[in-house]
Design a protein around this motif. Structure first.
Motif, PDB file in Angstrom:
ATOM      1  N   PHE A 283     -11.699   9.229  59.513  1.00 30.90           N
ATOM      2  CA  PHE A 283     -11.941   7.968  58.807  1.00 30.90           C
ATOM      3  C   PHE A 283     -12.476   8.230  57.400  1.00 30.90           C
ATOM      4  CE2 PHE A 283     -11.842   6.662  63.181  1.00 30.90           C
ATOM      5  CZ  PHE A 283     -11.351   5.358  63.168  1.00 30.90           C
ATOM      6  N   PRO A 284     -11.756   8.944  56.558  1.00 30.02           N
ATOM      7  CA  PRO A 284     -12.263   9.216  55.212  1.00 30.02           C
ATOM      8  C   PRO A 284     -12.443   7.931  54.414  1.00 30.02           C
ATOM      9  CG  PRO A 284      -9.919   9.745  55.363  1.00 30.02           C
ATOM     10  CD  PRO A 284     -10.390   9.468  56.755  1.00 30.02           C
ATOM     11  N   GLY A 285     -13.598   7.833  53.756  1.00 34.79           N
ATOM     12  CA  GLY A 285     -13.852   6.695  52.889  1.00 34.79           C
ATOM     13  C   GLY A 285     -14.384   5.460  53.583  1.00 34.79           C
ATOM     14  N   VAL A 286     -14.540   5.492  54.912  1.00 35.81           N
ATOM     15  CA  VAL A 286     -15.061   4.335  55.634  1.00 35.81           C
ATOM     16  C   VAL A 286     -16.575   4.479  55.740  1.00 35.81           C
ATOM     17  CG1 VAL A 286     -15.010   3.003  57.776  1.00 35.81           C
ATOM     18  CG2 VAL A 286     -12.913   4.087  56.927  1.00 35.81           C
ATOM     19  N   LEU A 287     -17.298   3.622  55.046  1.00 32.32           N
ATOM     20  CA  LEU A 287     -18.748   3.746  54.983  1.00 32.32           C
ATOM     21  C   LEU A 287     -19.450   3.031  56.123  1.00 32.32           C
ATOM     22  CD1 LEU A 287     -19.245   3.235  51.124  1.00 32.32           C
ATOM     23  CD2 LEU A 287     -18.963   5.381  52.403  1.00 32.32           C
ATOM     24  N   ASN A 288     -18.862   1.947  56.606  1.00 31.21           N
ATOM     25  CA  ASN A 288     -19.513   1.124  57.621  1.00 31.21           C
ATOM     26  C   ASN A 288     -18.932   1.439  58.998  1.00 31.21           C
ATOM     27  OD1 ASN A 288     -21.255  -0.761  58.643  1.00 31.21           O
ATOM     28  ND2 ASN A 288     -20.528  -2.449  57.382  1.00 31.21           N
ATOM     29  N   LEU A 289     -18.997   2.722  59.356  1.00 32.92           N
ATOM     30  CA  LEU A 289     -18.383   3.215  60.587  1.00 32.92           C
ATOM     31  C   LEU A 289     -19.437   3.789  61.520  1.00 32.92           C
ATOM     32  CD1 LEU A 289     -15.817   4.200  62.260  1.00 32.92           C
ATOM     33  CD2 LEU A 289     -16.061   6.353  60.981  1.00 32.92           C
ATOM     34  N   ARG A 290     -19.300   3.462  62.792  1.00 36.97           N
ATOM     35  CA  ARG A 290     -20.096   4.105  63.829  1.00 36.97           C
ATOM     36  C   ARG A 290     -19.137   4.674  64.870  1.00 36.97           C
ATOM     37  NH1 ARG A 290     -23.658   1.389  68.686  1.00 36.97           N
ATOM     38  NH2 ARG A 290     -24.441   3.340  69.562  1.00 36.97           N
ATOM     39  N   VAL A 291     -19.319   5.931  65.212  1.00 38.65           N
ATOM     40  CA  VAL A 291     -18.529   6.558  66.273  1.00 38.65           C
ATOM     41  C   VAL A 291     -19.441   6.798  67.462  1.00 38.65           C
ATOM     42  CG1 VAL A 291     -17.131   8.535  66.967  1.00 38.65           C
ATOM     43  CG2 VAL A 291     -16.951   7.645  64.638  1.00 38.65           C
ATOM     44  N   LYS A 292     -19.044   6.287  68.606  1.00 40.87           N
ATOM     45  CA  LYS A 292     -19.825   6.425  69.838  1.00 40.87           C
ATOM     46  C   LYS A 292     -19.013   7.198  70.860  1.00 40.87           C
ATOM     47  CE  LYS A 292     -22.834   5.577  73.153  1.00 40.87           C
ATOM     48  NZ  LYS A 292     -24.141   6.286  73.199  1.00 40.87           N
ATOM     49  N   ALA A 293     -19.504   8.376  71.229  1.00 47.55           N
ATOM     50  CA  ALA A 293     -18.854   9.171  72.263  1.00 47.55           C
ATOM     51  C   ALA A 293     -19.392   8.759  73.630  1.00 47.55           C
ATOM     52  CB  ALA A 293     -19.098  10.656  72.024  1.00 47.55           C
TER      53      ALA A 293
END
Length: 322
Positions: A283-293
């Motif tokens: 997700f290059p350039g996505v600032l408002n991102l959360r990744v949940k494993a």
């Protein structure tokens, strides 16, 4: 987890699965966990069949994956219809619906916009699984002003096994695989799909149910959607994905070869961190991102770990600006 190892293994997967078995990566989960209540309204919007449940704001739109119907999100109705207006959609060509005319992904994107307009929804949350997750990400990228948040459950902006290919190579690969899927004898198509499903869902009984339900979808439509997905790459446009976004990354119980030899002695927490780092890199350039494993889950998180999945979605929704 080494990113290069993951990519290498995924590229090997392209060669190993090549043909129609790819479709199982995005087939839907069967309603073995629960069955949704009777919808309050069923209608057609553009190319989508739409089921509406409950009441409340913000509304939530749930998009299933390849070869599936709205039943993949049956538990979401029980989870959210008491506090949100819930819409379950089925894409044209799946679950007995007629195949779409023209580009299937374009039709689905346009139809989601029509749904928001006709139902007069105030910036709903769009949640998608796999192919549906890609569609959710695409919609958020192209129509950020229309949505409040995006949740992608193991759906990515680019099909990970093809990440190292050029756009031309992806298109060629997509065209070849889609053509093979269309030409496969139906019984062989179904058998290969079920065999691959066995690697994507933990319980054999669920695999059996998924295979039966996925068989209701049109083979040609499945090939067309999948070919379009393989050729797509949202990464150059991801800076336009400005709304809060949650990406769910399943982490299988048993370490996989693509995680590298160190995975055998790594803790689950270390493996989770590795998956989160890899998914974030897509997700290059996505600032408002959360990744949940989510640990101890295969691709069908809503079957393997439904509580953990809905806990993650609920926390994300509760944190959204009103």
């Amino acid at each position: 987890m080494s990113r290069c190892r993951l990519r290498k293994s995924q590229l090997t997967l392209v060669c190993a699965l090549a043909l129609w078995a790819f479709s199982a990566n995005f087939a839907a989960a069967a309603p073995s966990v629960s069955t949704a209540p009777r919808p309050e309204k069923v209608t057609t919007v553009g190319s989508l069949r739409v089921e509406r449940y409950g009441a409340g704001s913000p509304a939530m739109i749930f998009v299933p994956g390849l070869s599936c119907g709205a039943w993949v999100w049956a538990d979401a109705v029980k989870q959210y219809a008491g506090t949100h207006t819930v819409y379950l959609v089925t894409l044209a060509g799946f679950d007995g619906l007629p195949a779409p005319v023209g580009n299937a992904l374009d039709a689905a994107d346009e139809s989601l916009g029509q749904l928001i307009t006709t139902e007069k929804l105030d910036r709903p949350i769009v949640v998608g699984h796999s192919l549906g997750g890609f569609l959710a990400l695409r919609f958020g990228t192209e129509h950020a002003a229309l949505v409040r948040g995006i949740v992608a459950v193991d759906g990515l902006p680019v099909y990970a096994p093809l990440i190292q290919m050029s756009a031309e190579q992806r298109t060629t690969t997509a065209t070849t695989i889609a053509a093979q899927m269309r030409a496969a004898p139906p019984d062989q198509f179904a058998a290969q799909q079920k065999a691959t499903l066995a690697t994507m869902i933990s319980a054999p009984a669920d695999v059996d149910r998924v295979a039966v339900l996925a068989a209701k979808s049109d083979q040609r439509a499945t090939a067309d959607y999948f070919g379009d997905l393989l050729a797509a790459d949202l990464r150059p446009q991801l800076t336009k994905l400005t709304v809060p976004t949650l990406e769910i990354a399943p982490v299988p119980t048993t370490p996989q070869a693509y995680e590298g030899p160190q995975a055998a002695t790594s803790s689950m927490a270390e493996r989770q961190a590795g998956y989160e780092a890899y998914y974030t890199s897509l997700f290059p350039g996505v600032l408002n991102l959360r990744v949940k494993a989510i640990p101890n889950s295969k691709h069908f998180v809503m079957i393997d770990q439904p509580k953990e999945l809905f806990d993650a979605i609920t926390s994300f929704v509760q944190a959204l600006p009103r």
